[in-house]
Design an enzyme around this catalytic site. Structure first.
Site, PDB file in Angstrom:
ATOM      1  N   TYR A  91      -2.910  12.010  15.651  1.00 31.76           N
ATOM      2  CA  TYR A  91      -3.163  10.561  15.679  1.00 31.76           C
ATOM      3  C   TYR A  91      -4.185  10.178  14.598  1.00 31.76           C
ATOM      4  O   TYR A  91      -5.265  10.766  14.507  1.00 31.76           O
ATOM      5  CB  TYR A  91      -3.704  10.219  17.069  1.00 31.76           C
ATOM      6  CG  TYR A  91      -3.583   8.775  17.462  1.00 31.76           C
ATOM      7  CD1 TYR A  91      -2.369   8.107  17.391  1.00 31.76           C
ATOM      8  CD2 TYR A  91      -4.685   8.078  17.935  1.00 31.76           C
ATOM      9  CE1 TYR A  91      -2.254   6.778  17.768  1.00 31.76           C
ATOM     10  CE2 TYR A  91      -4.588   6.747  18.322  1.00 31.76           C
ATOM     11  CZ  TYR A  91      -3.367   6.102  18.226  1.00 31.76           C
ATOM     12  OH  TYR A  91      -3.265   4.789  18.601  1.00 31.76           O
ATOM     13  N   HIS A 107     -10.495   0.538  13.029  1.00 32.39           N
ATOM     14  CA  HIS A 107     -10.848   1.958  13.186  1.00 32.39           C
ATOM     15  C   HIS A 107     -11.694   2.441  12.003  1.00 32.39           C
ATOM     16  O   HIS A 107     -12.624   3.224  12.164  1.00 32.39           O
ATOM     17  CB  HIS A 107      -9.579   2.833  13.200  1.00 32.39           C
ATOM     18  CG  HIS A 107      -8.787   2.770  14.458  1.00 32.39           C
ATOM     19  ND1 HIS A 107      -9.269   3.186  15.674  1.00 32.39           N
ATOM     20  CD2 HIS A 107      -7.505   2.355  14.685  1.00 32.39           C
ATOM     21  CE1 HIS A 107      -8.318   3.031  16.603  1.00 32.39           C
ATOM     22  NE2 HIS A 107      -7.249   2.531  16.031  1.00 32.39           N
ATOM     23  N   HIS A 137       5.684   0.637  11.333  1.00 36.65           N
ATOM     24  CA  HIS A 137       4.239   0.689  11.069  1.00 36.65           C
ATOM     25  C   HIS A 137       3.939   2.074  10.499  1.00 36.65           C
ATOM     26  O   HIS A 137       4.259   3.081  11.140  1.00 36.65           O
ATOM     27  CB  HIS A 137       3.505   0.464  12.397  1.00 36.65           C
ATOM     28  CG  HIS A 137       2.028   0.717  12.379  1.00 36.65           C
ATOM     29  ND1 HIS A 137       1.103  -0.304  12.274  1.00 36.65           N
ATOM     30  CD2 HIS A 137       1.302   1.873  12.478  1.00 36.65           C
ATOM     31  CE1 HIS A 137      -0.129   0.217  12.309  1.00 36.65           C
ATOM     32  NE2 HIS A 137      -0.038   1.532  12.436  1.00 36.65           N
ATOM     33  N   HIS A 184       1.471   5.028   8.129  1.00 32.87           N
ATOM     34  CA  HIS A 184       0.159   5.494   7.659  1.00 32.87           C
ATOM     35  C   HIS A 184       0.351   6.327   6.396  1.00 32.87           C
ATOM     36  O   HIS A 184       1.422   6.889   6.166  1.00 32.87           O
ATOM     37  CB  HIS A 184      -0.560   6.304   8.742  1.00 32.87           C
ATOM     38  CG  HIS A 184      -1.193   5.432   9.767  1.00 32.87           C
ATOM     39  ND1 HIS A 184      -2.474   4.931   9.649  1.00 32.87           N
ATOM     40  CD2 HIS A 184      -0.705   4.926  10.925  1.00 32.87           C
ATOM     41  CE1 HIS A 184      -2.749   4.171  10.694  1.00 32.87           C
ATOM     42  NE2 HIS A 184      -1.692   4.148  11.490  1.00 32.87           N
ATOM     43  N   ASP A 205      -5.817  -2.276  13.064  1.00 30.81           N
ATOM     44  CA  ASP A 205      -5.797  -0.859  12.689  1.00 30.81           C
ATOM     45  C   ASP A 205      -6.954  -0.578  11.721  1.00 30.81           C
ATOM     46  O   ASP A 205      -7.617   0.456  11.794  1.00 30.81           O
ATOM     47  CB  ASP A 205      -4.452  -0.484  12.048  1.00 30.81           C
ATOM     48  CG  ASP A 205      -4.132   0.999  12.203  1.00 30.81           C
ATOM     49  OD1 ASP A 205      -5.058   1.814  12.087  1.00 30.81           O
ATOM     50  OD2 ASP A 205      -2.962   1.352  12.432  1.00 30.81           O
TER      51      ASP A 205
END
Lengths: 341, 341
Positions: free
Chosen positions: B285, B17, B194, B196, B14
Site C-alpha cells: 500500500y 498522505h 486511480h 500510483h 491522496d
C-alpha cells in the site's frame, strides 16, 4: 514470450546532460562495475552529445569521452561498452580512437530524416568490428511511414539494430506502437526504443515499445537524463519482471547501484515539472531543458515564452544558441513595450 | 473518440498522505479556485484515509475534513467537491455532516474483495443526492474476473461509477487493461482508474485505463500523493490533448496552479526511488511508503527488509502498526545474532 530484452544503460551518456558532462573516471568505473555485476547488456558512456560533443555550444566535458570509455572497459567483461556519435560532431577519427580505447558498440545518431548522414559511419563501425546501431533522434517530428523508410536505409548501410528516440519525451504510447509497427513492416533487424519522462511516460513508453516488438530498450539509473530524465532503468526491469519478459538482469543489484552510485551525483530533481510537461507537449529536444530553466532564471523570463518560441522555430539538437537568441528577443520586445507606454 | 474524460483531482486527499495531512483551509481554497478555473470535474478533499481517517494510526489531520470540504465548496461552482469514505473509519454520520458541509460526491473505498462492506454507504449516498462511487483499493491483489464480480455488486447497490485503484502502483499497463475489460463485461456504469507512480507508470497506466475504456481518471497536481505519488494530472491532460481525447480542462491553467500552489507545499521528492520501486514491485500500500522510510532511518534498518516482510504478510491499508512490529522483530533478531557470536 520467450524473448530476451537487451538493455542499454545510458546513465553515463544521456545522463551526462543532467550533470553538465562532469563524469569522472572513478564514477564511471563504479557504475560500470555495478552494471557488469547486474548483467546489463551495454553501458553507453561519453559526453551527452556523444564523442566529439564537448564544445562550448553543448558544454565542455570534465573528462574526455575516450578516457571514460577506457575506464568503463576496465570494469566490463560481459557488459558491452558503447558510445554515441553524432556525425559532424564526432568524426571517423574519433570512432577509431574509441575502438582503440575498447569500444564494443556505437550508436550513430542522426536526425530522424537524415539516415544518409550516418551511412559512412555505420560502414566504418562494421569494418572496425563494432555492433553498429543507427539511432534516430526527435522521431516525433516525422511520421511512422517516413521513419520506416529511414530505418530501411539504415539496414541497407549495414546497421545491426535501428533505434528510434523520443528525444523530446513528446510521444504517447500509441505513437510508440505506430512507429515500431511501421519500422517492423520495412526492416528485419532488431528495433530499439529510447524514451524521456517529460510527460511522465518514460517507463510507460519503454514498455509500450517492448510490447509492440522492440528487442532493445534504453533506460538510466534513477532516470538520470536530459529533460526530467529518461525511462527509469530499475523500474523498467521491475515491470518487465512482472510481465514475465526476460532481461537477464538482477533487479536488486540495479536498485543498489542506483542508490549508492547514481543518486548521490544527481544535481537537480528529476520530478516531472510544469517545464518538463511544456517541453514534451511542445516537442522540444530534452537537452534544452536545463539551458532554458537556467536562462529563464538568469534573465527573469517566463520559461513558457521560451519553450513556445522554440516550438515555433522547430529547433533540433545543435541549435542551443537559439535559446539565448530568443531570450534577447524577448528582452528587446519587453523594452519596446515599456517605451510604448 | 468523441467521449469526454472526467478528471478527479485527489491532490487534497491522496496528496494529504504526502504532507502528513497538514492541509489548511487557505491552501484548499487556493487549489480549489485553480481547479474551478481550469475546469476540473471534481476535487477530492480530506484526510488521506478519508473522512474519519484522522486517527493516530494514520496520522492526525491539521484541519478537519468537514472544514476542508466547506473551504473547497466556497470556491467551486462547477467543479464538484468530493471526499473518500472508508467504512469503519468514516461513518454514516460523517457522511451526513459532509453533505451539510457541501459535499457533491463520495467515493466509498473498500478492499478489492469487500464490496458488501460499502453497500449501505452507497445507498445512503444516493439517498442524500450525492454522486456515489464505489472505489476498490489494492486491486492488484485480486484477479480481473473476481474484481468484475465485486464491481457488479457495486452496481447493484446503486453506485453511479465503479473505480479501481492500483493502490500500490504495482500494475503493468496490461494489468490495467485486463481489469477494465473484465469489469466492462459485467457492469454498464462508467469505470474509473486511480494510479500510483511507484514503478514509473502513474501516467502510463492512467492512459492505458482510458484507452481500455475508462471514463473517469484520477490524477494530482505535480503527482503529489502516497508512495512516490499519483499519476501527474497535468501530464495526463497533456497526453490526452495529444491523443485528441477531450477533458474540458485548461492545461496551461493546471500547470500554473501546480507550480504556484502545490509545488511549494511538497515536503519530500516525488522522484521514483529504489524504495518506491520495491513498494510497487512487492505490492505494498502506497501510504506505507513514508512510514517505512521514516522508521528505517530511525532504527537504522535497511528499508528493503521491511518491505519484504510487509509483502510476506500481505498487509493492506489499516495495518500500518505492522511496520513498527516488523522493525522491532528485525531489531530483536539482530540482537540475537549479536549474542550468538
Amino acid at each position: 514470450m520467450g524473448r530476451k530484452i537487451k538493455l542499454i544503460d545510458t546513465t553515463m551518456r544521456d545522463g551526462s546532460h543532467a550533470i553538465h558532462h562532469q563524469y569522472t573516471k572513478e564514477k564511471v568505473m563504479a557504475i560500470a562495475k555495478g552494471a557488469e555485476e547486474a548483467g546489463l547488456y551495454c553501458i553507453e558512456v561519453g559526453h551527452g552529445a556523444g564523442v566529439g560533443g564537448s564544445v562550448l555550444q553543448y558544454g565542455l566535458e570534465k573528462e574526455s569521452t575516450i578516457e571514460l570509455i577506457k575506464a568503463a572497459k576496465s570494469m566490463c567483461k560481459n557488459t558491452k561498452v558503447g558510445t554515441l556519435l553524432v556525425p559532424g560532431l564526432g568524426t571517423m577519427e574519433d570512432l577509431k580512437k574509441a575502438v582503440e580505447a575498447g569500444l564494443d558498440l556505437v550508436r550513430v545518431a542522426v536526425h530522424c530524416t537524415e539516415a544518409d548522414v550516418g551511412a559512412q559511419h555505420i560502414r566504418l563501425a562494421k569494418s572496425l568490428g563494432l555492433e553498429a546501431i543507427m539511432f534516430f533522434m526527435m522521431t516525433h517530428m516525422t511520421s511512422p511511414v517516413e521513419l520506416a523508410e529511414q530505418a530501411k536505409m539504415a539496414e541497407e548501410y549495414g546497421a545491426d539494430v535501428v533505434y528510434f528516440a523520443d528525444s523530446s519525451g513528446a510521444m504517447t504510447p500509441d505513437d510508440i506502437k505506430d512507429r515500431v509497427n511501421a519500422i517492423r513492416s520495412k526492416v528485419s533487424i532488431p528495433i530499439g526504443v529510447h524514451t524521456h519522462n517529460n510527460l511522465g511516460l518514460g517507463v510507460g513508453n519503454a514498455i509500450a515499445g517492448i510490447v509492440a516488438g522492440c528487442d532493445y530498450v534504453d533506460g538510466t539509473f534513477e532516470g538520470l537524463g536530459a529533460g526530467c530524465g529518461n525511462g527509469n532503468l530499475q523500474a523498467i526491469v521491475a515491470v518487465l519482471n512482472k510481465m514475465g519478459i526476460e532481461t537477464g538482469v538482477d533487479l536488486y543489484k540495479l536498485i543498489e547501484v542506483g542508490k549508492n552510485e547514481v543518486r548521490p551525483i544527481i544535481e537537480h530533481s528529476l520530478e516531472i515539472t510544469g517545464e518538463s510537461i511544456l517541453l514534451g507537449y511542445i516537442g522540444i529536444y530534452s537537452s534544452f531543458y536545463l539551458h532554458v530553466i537556467e536562462y529563464a532564471e538568469k534573465f527573469g523570463i517566463d520559461s513558457k515564452l521560451i519553450f513556445e518560441e522554440l516550438g515555433k522555430r522547430k529547433v533540433v539538437g545543435g541549435q542551443e544558441d537559439q535559446i539565448l537568441d530568443i531570450c534577447h528577443e524577448i528582452i528587446e520586445k519587453r523594452k519596446g513595450n515599456v517605451n510604448e507606454k
